[in-house]
Design a protein around this motif. Sequence first.
Motif, short mmCIF file in Angstrom:
data_model
loop_
_atom_site.label_atom_id
_atom_site.label_comp_id
_atom_site.label_asym_id
_atom_site.label_seq_id
_atom_site.Cartn_x
_atom_site.Cartn_y
_atom_site.Cartn_z
N GLY A 112 -53.00 72.17 -55.91
CA GLY A 112 -51.87 71.26 -55.84
C GLY A 112 -52.05 70.07 -54.92
O GLY A 112 -51.08 69.55 -54.38
N GLY A 113 -53.27 69.61 -54.73
CA GLY A 113 -53.51 68.44 -53.90
C GLY A 113 -53.99 68.74 -52.49
O GLY A 113 -54.10 67.84 -51.66
N MET A 114 -54.31 69.99 -52.21
CA MET A 114 -54.71 70.37 -50.85
C MET A 114 -56.01 69.70 -50.40
O MET A 114 -56.18 69.41 -49.22
CB MET A 114 -54.83 71.88 -50.75
CG MET A 114 -53.49 72.61 -50.85
SD MET A 114 -53.67 74.40 -50.95
CE MET A 114 -54.17 74.79 -49.27
N VAL A 115 -56.93 69.46 -51.33
CA VAL A 115 -58.17 68.78 -50.96
C VAL A 115 -57.86 67.32 -50.60
O VAL A 115 -58.34 66.81 -49.59
CB VAL A 115 -59.23 68.87 -52.08
CG1 VAL A 115 -60.48 68.09 -51.72
CG2 VAL A 115 -59.56 70.33 -52.37
N ALA A 116 -57.04 66.69 -51.41
CA ALA A 116 -56.64 65.32 -51.13
C ALA A 116 -55.94 65.22 -49.78
O ALA A 116 -56.20 64.30 -48.99
CB ALA A 116 -55.74 64.79 -52.24
N VAL A 117 -55.07 66.17 -49.48
CA VAL A 117 -54.36 66.17 -48.20
C VAL A 117 -55.35 66.34 -47.05
O VAL A 117 -55.27 65.64 -46.04
CB VAL A 117 -53.27 67.25 -48.16
CG1 VAL A 117 -52.73 67.47 -46.75
CG2 VAL A 117 -52.13 66.91 -49.11
N SER A 124 -59.37 57.35 -43.93
CA SER A 124 -59.89 57.99 -45.14
C SER A 124 -59.87 57.06 -46.35
O SER A 124 -60.61 57.28 -47.31
CB SER A 124 -59.10 59.26 -45.45
OG SER A 124 -57.73 58.97 -45.63
N SER A 125 -59.07 56.01 -46.31
CA SER A 125 -59.00 55.11 -47.46
C SER A 125 -60.33 54.40 -47.73
O SER A 125 -60.55 53.89 -48.83
CB SER A 125 -57.88 54.08 -47.27
OG SER A 125 -58.13 53.29 -46.13
N ALA A 126 -61.23 54.40 -46.76
CA ALA A 126 -62.55 53.82 -46.98
C ALA A 126 -63.39 54.66 -47.93
O ALA A 126 -64.36 54.17 -48.51
CB ALA A 126 -63.28 53.66 -45.65
#
Length: 158
Positions: A25-30, A38-40
Amino acid sequence: MTPSDLLDLCKAKGLRIATAESCTGGMVAVALTDVAGSSAVFERGFVTYTNTAKTEMLGVREATLAAVGAVSEEVAREMALGALVNSDADIAVSITGIAGPGGSEFKPEGRVCFGIADKTGCTTETIEFGALGRTEVRMAARNHALQLLWRKAGGPKD
């Protein structure tokens, strides 16, 4: 290896990451976006919890889902490749599994399939984490996905 280590490695190599997640559910993205800067590296994340989301957002074929089900290496492959095609990322990881509670004789609780893709192709694997409980299976899957990204980016084995 921490998410910050992964981001530093990818930044140094000029690599961008995308994620395609189902049971996590998005845990890696979090985990990645919790790190300042992190946007780099983190290009985008897809949370495709339903089969419809998998087909619409990642291009997973309905025929694949009908033939082998969402929790399969075939779907993990199509998810990871779909994340690459639908992003500007260099590396994509996918996760699809049964966090629990429940499961079946054929697809037990704790079975998680992963895909890790780059421009040269995709590899997949299935990990049987066992009936650890929903939270623990999801955390184990998140951590394994981060390790797959680390290795794909060229990080040393821990």
